[in-house]
Write an enzyme that holds these catalytic residues in place. Structure first.
Site, mmCIF file in Angstrom:
data_model
loop_
_atom_site.group_PDB
_atom_site.id
_atom_site.type_symbol
_atom_site.label_atom_id
_atom_site.label_comp_id
_atom_site.label_asym_id
_atom_site.label_seq_id
_atom_site.Cartn_x
_atom_site.Cartn_y
_atom_site.Cartn_z
ATOM 1 N N HIS A 354 19.729 4.602 -9.270
ATOM 2 C CA HIS A 354 19.399 6.011 -9.422
ATOM 3 C C HIS A 354 18.977 6.242 -10.869
ATOM 4 C CE1 HIS A 354 20.592 7.391 -5.504
ATOM 5 N NE2 HIS A 354 21.868 7.052 -5.648
ATOM 6 N N CYS A 397 14.597 7.036 -9.539
ATOM 7 C CA CYS A 397 14.032 8.371 -9.682
ATOM 8 C C CYS A 397 13.999 8.743 -11.157
ATOM 9 C CB CYS A 397 14.873 9.391 -8.907
ATOM 10 S SG CYS A 397 14.851 9.130 -7.123
#
Length: 534
Positions: A354, A397
């Site tokens: 992430h 991301c």
């Protein structure tokens, strides 16, 4: 000189020895053929052995270490010159007066640089009646050394080399032609001086009859300017000619009365990718997190693809799962100081996690800037990777804004887009412009899954759009000898055509780089591995 100075001098030589790989040692031995007897060179196992012999012959001492600086310059280990308080410019300035390596020896080395492993094998077959049957090598320097030992080539007779290059690699004839032209020019100058009679004799006696400096092609350490491309595939592709052009080494200063030498060849416009070990591919795969971040289901599919493809490309793959910030830092420090980079062409580092703007999450929920990760491997922090390409692929991301599609009319119907599972960190970026995430120095490439501020897609069954497209394009385009930037252009194109199951969300990867040359992976002898998705 004091004992302290002597110890410091010895320590510098040991530090240089420590930072030279096996191929550097092979080059050093080749350049010392005219300085050290054959039998002595055959027993050399380290650069320190060479330095010790040169000191015994008083070619090297505490007051005059130029011979080491010259050797480092010629094998293109420019970053190590600082150990001797030299710069590249200072070596070039002193070469006309103090250089010990012959122009002939430099020419042979330049020639070897142009030989691929395939060329060496072809040349060995072509010369099979001239060289020992037991000789089996993919080293151009070893082959040339063998020819010298057999007295098949010499400073005044390179006809066998010309015949060989004409058969296997005609472009290398330029190096031989330039060398012959310089030799003929020198001979004419000598004849002119000799014809001047006694006056010419005394003039000759006053000259230093030492070969003028060779043509040198050290790799520059100046960093290229960062170029970043986002959203426009065409602007990325159209600018490739700007960053991989040939580098012409300027002519060196010549002694008065001598013509400046013409370059024998241009510095290669390609990164060297022919060492015995391609390098290491490090894969950091974070799936499970502390602090409320959702598991990254499907990421293992990416790992399988990356491992398969980079093993095929000749890399040794090392995988690390769910590492905390402390564990990640320790691993990066260990790799930073590893001796394995001596004999490696390249570093590849893949990070799957992430993330938010310019950062990725460790397994304990801590954030680490991408720039911090890449900076472990700068030329200053990791000298063994200096002037070698360092490739980072970041699947994470960079915010939680979605890319919305822009609808255009098409002349043909395209198949329906696949569904996707977009899971982001849930953090909103504090900056909307992409931070500088790689060091502002040469030889880095950063392949981001998405542009700053946006999330990227991951299918829980098939992995992420970016990594899957990257692996597919490597399998498809490496056999066509496409360079890495062309491959990433194709990745951009593939990912840009994907959308979520409702056709409402898009993704655009973003490369950034400071590469100075083209990077082309050698075509593996094996067929490309079959995708794990099939």
């Amino acid at each position: 000189m004091t004992n302290s100075d002597s110890r410091k001098f010895a320590a510098h030589l040991l530090e240089i020895d420590k930072n030279l790989g096996s191929e550097d040692l092979e080059a050093l031995k080749f350049f010392c053929i005219d300085l050290i007897p054959w039998k002595k060179l055959e027993t050399v196992e380290s650069a320190h052995d060479i330095f010790h012999y040169l000191m015994n012959e008083d070619i090297l001492n505490e007051e005059d270490n130029f011979i080491v600086a010259e050797l480092l310059y010629r094998i293109k280990s420019i970053s190590l010159l600082t150990k001797l308080s030299y710069t590249k410019d200072a070596v070039e300035e002193d070469l006309p007066r103090k250089g010990r390596v012959s122009e002939y020896r430099q020419m042979l080395f330049d020639l070897s640089e142009g030989f691929t492993k395939g060329d060496v094998k072809t040349a060995s077959f072509f010369l099979r009646h001239h060289i020992p049957k037991k000789l089996s090598t993919d080293s151009a320097l070893e082959l040339l050394t063998c020819l010298e030992k057999q007295c098949l080539i010499s400073e005044s007779d390179i006809s066998l080399l010309e015949e060989t290059c004409r058969k296997i690699s005609p472009e290398l004839l330029k190096i031989l032609a330039a060398y012959k032209e310089r030799q003929e020019s020198k001979e004419q100058s000598m004849e002119t001086l000799s014809s001047a009679g006694a006056g010419g004799f005394y003039l000759l006696k006053g000259l230093s009859i030492k070969d003028p400096p060779r043509n040198h092609y050290p790799q520059t350490e100046e960093s290229g300017s960062m170029r970043e491309y986002a959203g426009s595939v065409h602007s990325f592709a159209a600018s490739q000619d700007l960053k991989a052009g040939n580098v012409q080494e300027p002519s060196l200063q010549q002694p008065a009365g001598q013509d400046q030498l013409k370059p024998a060849a241009e510095e290669s416009a390609l990164y060297k990718m022919n060492r015995r070990r391609r390098g290491y591919c490090l894969i950091f795969n974070n799936v499970n997190f502390e602090g409320g971040l959702l598991p990254r289901k499907g990421s293992q599919k990416d790992v399988l693809e990356l491992e398969s493809v980079f093993k095929w490309l000749g890399f040794e793959v090392k995988k690390y799962d769910d590492k905390t910030l402390a564990e990640l830092n320790k691993l990066l420090k260990d790799w930073q100081s590893s001796e394995c980079w001596k004999d490696s062409d390249c570093l590849v580092c893949c990070i799957l996690s992430h993330g938010e703007s310019g950062k990725i999450f460790a397994a304990d929920g801590s954030l680490i800037p991408i720039r911090t990760i890449t900076s472990f491997f700068t030329a200053k922090q990791c000298p063994l990777l200096a002037q070698k390409p360092k490739l980072f692929f970041i699947q994470a991301c960079q915010g939680d804004k979605p890319h919305n599609p822009v609808y255009i009319e098409a002349d043909s119907h395209e198949p329906g887009s696949p569904g996707a599972d977009a899971q982001t960190s849930g953090f909103i970026p504090t900056q909307q412009q992409m931070k500088s995430t790689i060091p502002e120095e040469a030889d880095f490439l950063l392949g981001m899954a998405t542009v700053d501020g946006y999330y990227s897609f991951r299918n829980v069954h098939h992995g992420t759009w970016f990594i899957q497209a990257l692996c597919n394009k490597l399998r498809e385009l490496v056999p066509r000898s496409e360079d890495i930037l062309s491959i990433l252009t194709a990745v951009n194109d593939d990912v840009s055509k994907l959308s979520d199951k409702n056709g409402e969300k898009k993704q655009m990867p973003q490369p950034a780089y400071t590469l100075r040359k083209k990077l082309i992976f050698p075509v593996p002898s094996d067929d490309p591995p079959v995708s794990k998705q099939l």
